[in-house]
Motif scaffolding. Structure first.
Motif, PDB file in Angstrom:
ATOM      1  N   MET A 142       0.844  -1.202   0.000  1.00  0.00           N
ATOM      2  CA  MET A 142       0.000   0.000   0.000  1.00  0.00           C
ATOM      3  C   MET A 142       0.876   1.248   0.000  1.00  0.00           C
ATOM      4  SD  MET A 142      -2.960  -1.123   2.743  1.00  0.00           S
ATOM      5  CE  MET A 142      -3.891   0.433   2.702  1.00  0.00           C
ATOM      6  N   LEU A 143       1.882   1.271   0.864  1.00  0.00           N
ATOM      7  CA  LEU A 143       2.745   2.449   0.971  1.00  0.00           C
ATOM      8  C   LEU A 143       3.624   2.611  -0.269  1.00  0.00           C
ATOM      9  CD1 LEU A 143       3.609   2.163   4.763  1.00  0.00           C
ATOM     10  CD2 LEU A 143       1.989   3.739   3.676  1.00  0.00           C
ATOM     11  N   MET A 144       4.072   1.503  -0.849  1.00  0.00           N
ATOM     12  CA  MET A 144       4.839   1.576  -2.099  1.00  0.00           C
ATOM     13  C   MET A 144       3.969   2.106  -3.236  1.00  0.00           C
ATOM     14  SD  MET A 144       7.169  -1.890  -1.997  1.00  0.00           S
ATOM     15  CE  MET A 144       7.416  -1.832  -3.750  1.00  0.00           C
ATOM     16  N   THR A 145       2.739   1.618  -3.316  1.00  0.00           N
ATOM     17  CA  THR A 145       1.821   2.041  -4.380  1.00  0.00           C
ATOM     18  C   THR A 145       1.517   3.530  -4.267  1.00  0.00           C
ATOM     19  OG1 THR A 145       0.869  -0.169  -4.491  1.00  0.00           O
ATOM     20  CG2 THR A 145      -0.466   1.635  -5.373  1.00  0.00           C
ATOM     21  N   ALA A 146       1.383   4.015  -3.036  1.00  0.00           N
ATOM     22  CA  ALA A 146       1.127   5.445  -2.816  1.00  0.00           C
ATOM     23  C   ALA A 146       2.397   6.283  -2.943  1.00  0.00           C
ATOM     24  CB  ALA A 146       0.493   5.653  -1.433  1.00  0.00           C
ATOM     25  N   ARG A 147       3.514   5.631  -3.215  1.00  0.00           N
ATOM     26  CA  ARG A 147       4.810   6.311  -3.397  1.00  0.00           C
ATOM     27  C   ARG A 147       5.156   7.195  -2.190  1.00  0.00           C
ATOM     28  NH1 ARG A 147       1.736   7.467  -7.385  1.00  0.00           N
ATOM     29  NH2 ARG A 147       1.943   9.714  -7.178  1.00  0.00           N
ATOM     30  N   VAL A 148       4.968   6.662  -1.000  1.00  0.00           N
ATOM     31  CA  VAL A 148       5.271   7.409   0.220  1.00  0.00           C
ATOM     32  C   VAL A 148       6.770   7.671   0.293  1.00  0.00           C
ATOM     33  CG1 VAL A 148       5.258   7.309   2.748  1.00  0.00           C
ATOM     34  CG2 VAL A 148       3.259   6.538   1.450  1.00  0.00           C
ATOM     35  N   GLY A 149       7.112   8.900   0.635  1.00  0.00           N
ATOM     36  CA  GLY A 149       8.514   9.273   0.760  1.00  0.00           C
ATOM     37  C   GLY A 149       8.678  10.518   1.610  1.00  0.00           C
ATOM     38  N   ARG A 150       9.878  11.073   1.557  1.00  0.00           N
ATOM     39  CA  ARG A 150      10.200  12.265   2.342  1.00  0.00           C
ATOM     40  C   ARG A 150       9.188  13.373   2.060  1.00  0.00           C
ATOM     41  NH1 ARG A 150      15.388  13.288   4.171  1.00  0.00           N
ATOM     42  NH2 ARG A 150      15.186  15.407   3.403  1.00  0.00           N
ATOM     43  N   GLY A 151       8.785  14.042   3.102  1.00  0.00           N
ATOM     44  CA  GLY A 151       7.857  15.150   2.961  1.00  0.00           C
ATOM     45  C   GLY A 151       6.394  14.748   3.042  1.00  0.00           C
ATOM     46  N   ASP A 152       6.085  13.466   2.902  1.00  0.00           N
ATOM     47  CA  ASP A 152       4.681  13.049   2.952  1.00  0.00           C
ATOM     48  C   ASP A 152       4.122  13.074   4.368  1.00  0.00           C
ATOM     49  OD1 ASP A 152       3.779  12.529   0.324  1.00  0.00           O
ATOM     50  OD2 ASP A 152       4.980  10.703   0.264  1.00  0.00           O
ATOM     51  N   VAL A 153       2.848  13.386   4.452  1.00  0.00           N
ATOM     52  CA  VAL A 153       2.081  13.289   5.695  1.00  0.00           C
ATOM     53  C   VAL A 153       1.020  12.236   5.417  1.00  0.00           C
ATOM     54  CG1 VAL A 153       0.622  14.471   7.372  1.00  0.00           C
ATOM     55  CG2 VAL A 153       2.536  15.695   6.290  1.00  0.00           C
ATOM     56  N   VAL A 154       1.162  11.091   6.084  1.00  0.00           N
ATOM     57  CA  VAL A 154       0.314   9.932   5.838  1.00  0.00           C
ATOM     58  C   VAL A 154      -0.746   9.831   6.929  1.00  0.00           C
ATOM     59  CG1 VAL A 154       0.252   7.422   5.578  1.00  0.00           C
ATOM     60  CG2 VAL A 154       2.199   8.733   4.674  1.00  0.00           C
ATOM     61  N   PHE A 155      -2.015   9.899   6.527  1.00  0.00           N
ATOM     62  CA  PHE A 155      -3.136   9.710   7.441  1.00  0.00           C
ATOM     63  C   PHE A 155      -3.673   8.298   7.249  1.00  0.00           C
ATOM     64  CE2 PHE A 155      -2.898  14.123   8.084  1.00  0.00           C
ATOM     65  CZ  PHE A 155      -3.813  14.523   9.050  1.00  0.00           C
ATOM     66  N   ASP A 156      -3.965   7.630   8.351  1.00  0.00           N
ATOM     67  CA  ASP A 156      -4.582   6.307   8.302  1.00  0.00           C
ATOM     68  C   ASP A 156      -5.936   6.403   8.997  1.00  0.00           C
ATOM     69  OD1 ASP A 156      -5.161   3.605   8.124  1.00  0.00           O
ATOM     70  OD2 ASP A 156      -3.686   2.992   9.605  1.00  0.00           O
ATOM     71  N   LEU A 157      -6.999   6.175   8.261  1.00  0.00           N
ATOM     72  CA  LEU A 157      -8.355   6.286   8.797  1.00  0.00           C
ATOM     73  C   LEU A 157      -8.778   4.927   9.359  1.00  0.00           C
ATOM     74  CD1 LEU A 157      -9.983   8.410   5.959  1.00  0.00           C
ATOM     75  CD2 LEU A 157      -8.686   9.152   7.977  1.00  0.00           C
ATOM     76  N   GLY A 158      -9.017   4.889  10.670  1.00  0.00           N
ATOM     77  CA  GLY A 158      -9.271   3.625  11.354  1.00  0.00           C
ATOM     78  C   GLY A 158      -7.944   2.917  11.557  1.00  0.00           C
ATOM     79  N   SER A 159      -7.023   3.587  12.249  1.00  0.00           N
ATOM     80  CA  SER A 159      -5.614   3.177  12.283  1.00  0.00           C
ATOM     81  C   SER A 159      -5.286   1.988  13.167  1.00  0.00           C
ATOM     82  CB  SER A 159      -4.747   4.372  12.677  1.00  0.00           C
ATOM     83  OG  SER A 159      -5.142   4.892  13.931  1.00  0.00           O
ATOM     84  N   GLY A 160      -6.226   1.507  13.964  1.00  0.00           N
ATOM     85  CA  GLY A 160      -5.975   0.301  14.756  1.00  0.00           C
ATOM     86  C   GLY A 160      -4.715   0.394  15.584  1.00  0.00           C
ATOM     87  N   ASP A 161      -3.800  -0.561  15.406  1.00  0.00           N
ATOM     88  CA  ASP A 161      -2.572  -0.610  16.204  1.00  0.00           C
ATOM     89  C   ASP A 161      -1.476   0.305  15.669  1.00  0.00           C
ATOM     90  OD1 ASP A 161      -1.597  -1.963  13.975  1.00  0.00           O
ATOM     91  OD2 ASP A 161      -1.157  -3.818  15.045  1.00  0.00           O
ATOM     92  N   GLY A 162      -1.762   1.081  14.639  1.00  0.00           N
ATOM     93  CA  GLY A 162      -0.825   2.090  14.140  1.00  0.00           C
ATOM     94  C   GLY A 162       0.176   1.620  13.129  1.00  0.00           C
ATOM     95  N   ARG A 163       0.042   0.406  12.644  1.00  0.00           N
ATOM     96  CA  ARG A 163       1.088  -0.149  11.773  1.00  0.00           C
ATOM     97  C   ARG A 163       1.326   0.646  10.488  1.00  0.00           C
ATOM     98  NH1 ARG A 163      -0.417  -6.102  11.123  1.00  0.00           N
ATOM     99  NH2 ARG A 163      -0.799  -5.763  13.330  1.00  0.00           N
ATOM    100  N   ILE A 164       0.298   1.257   9.906  1.00  0.00           N
ATOM    101  CA  ILE A 164       0.504   1.981   8.646  1.00  0.00           C
ATOM    102  C   ILE A 164       1.232   3.304   8.870  1.00  0.00           C
ATOM    103  CG2 ILE A 164      -0.679   3.147   6.736  1.00  0.00           C
ATOM    104  CD1 ILE A 164      -2.612   0.751   6.651  1.00  0.00           C
TER     105      ILE A 164
END
Length: 192
Positions: free
Chosen positions: A56-78
């Motif tokens: 999921m994170l690779m597909t979203a091309r997460v990198g430096r400068g990103d602010v990643v929100f996880d909706l329904g984050s559970g144990d926080g793994r994302i």
């Protein structure tokens, strides 16, 4: 039957059987955890497998400068993985269940990222998502459909990635694929 159709059939079977709608502490549309409201909840906590998180994170091309929100984050793994493994500037988890919030904060401490990862006990329909450059979610189809107008109104170029469920026919994903018997869907907020 293709792998994509098999995953959809299994997911729909779980919804029909009630396994993905049983009342346990998680997210309610009304914004309360069952521990305080004793109401049926919209989503139960089911952890996303580590490889699905990574994809999921690779597909979203997460990198430096990103602010990643996880909706329904559970144990926080994302949010934790986004910061620790992909170099995101910040991670924000939105979750209603206080037990999951405590678990997520402990996990962020253990991962050494608690200075860049925040977990907020909030209703995901009321949360301010304006800072997000990436939104991740693992919610049910009806909730995704309700969120769709809010997600479309985020700044152009915001990437959205969902585990298993899309947002219905009104906004088809740009990309969908199977990872370990799970679906991953991806969208980019278009220019208006």
């Amino acid at each position: 039957m293709s792998a994509l159709h098999r995953v959809r059939a299994v997911s729909l079977g779980l919804i029909a059987s009630g396994l993905l709608s049983a009342p346990t502490p998680a997210v309610t549309a009304a914004g309360r955890s069952s521990q305080s409201a004793q109401q049926p909840l919209d989503v139960i906590y089911v952890p996303t497998p580590a490889e699905v998180v990574r994809q999921m994170l690779m597909t979203a091309r997460v990198g430096r400068g990103d602010v990643v929100f996880d909706l329904g984050s559970g144990d926080g793994r994302i949010p934790i993985a986004a910061v620790r493994d992909f170099g995101a500037a910040r991670g924000v988890g939105i979750e209603l269940d206080p037990q999951r919030i405590a678990e997520a904060r402990a996990n962020a401490d253990a991962a050494g990222v608690s200075d860049r990862v925040t977990f907020l006990q909030q209703d995901l329909f009321a949360a301010d998502l304006a800072e997000a450059s990436v939104v991740a979610m693992y919610l049910l189809p009806a909730i995704n459909a309700r969120l769709q107008p809010r997600l479309r109104s985020l700044k152009a170029g915001t990437r959205i990635v969902s585990h298993n469920y899309d947002m219905g026919p009104a906004w088809k994903p740009a990309k969908s694929f199977v990872v370990e018997n799970s679906l991953v869907h991806f969208w980019t907020v278009p220019r208006r």
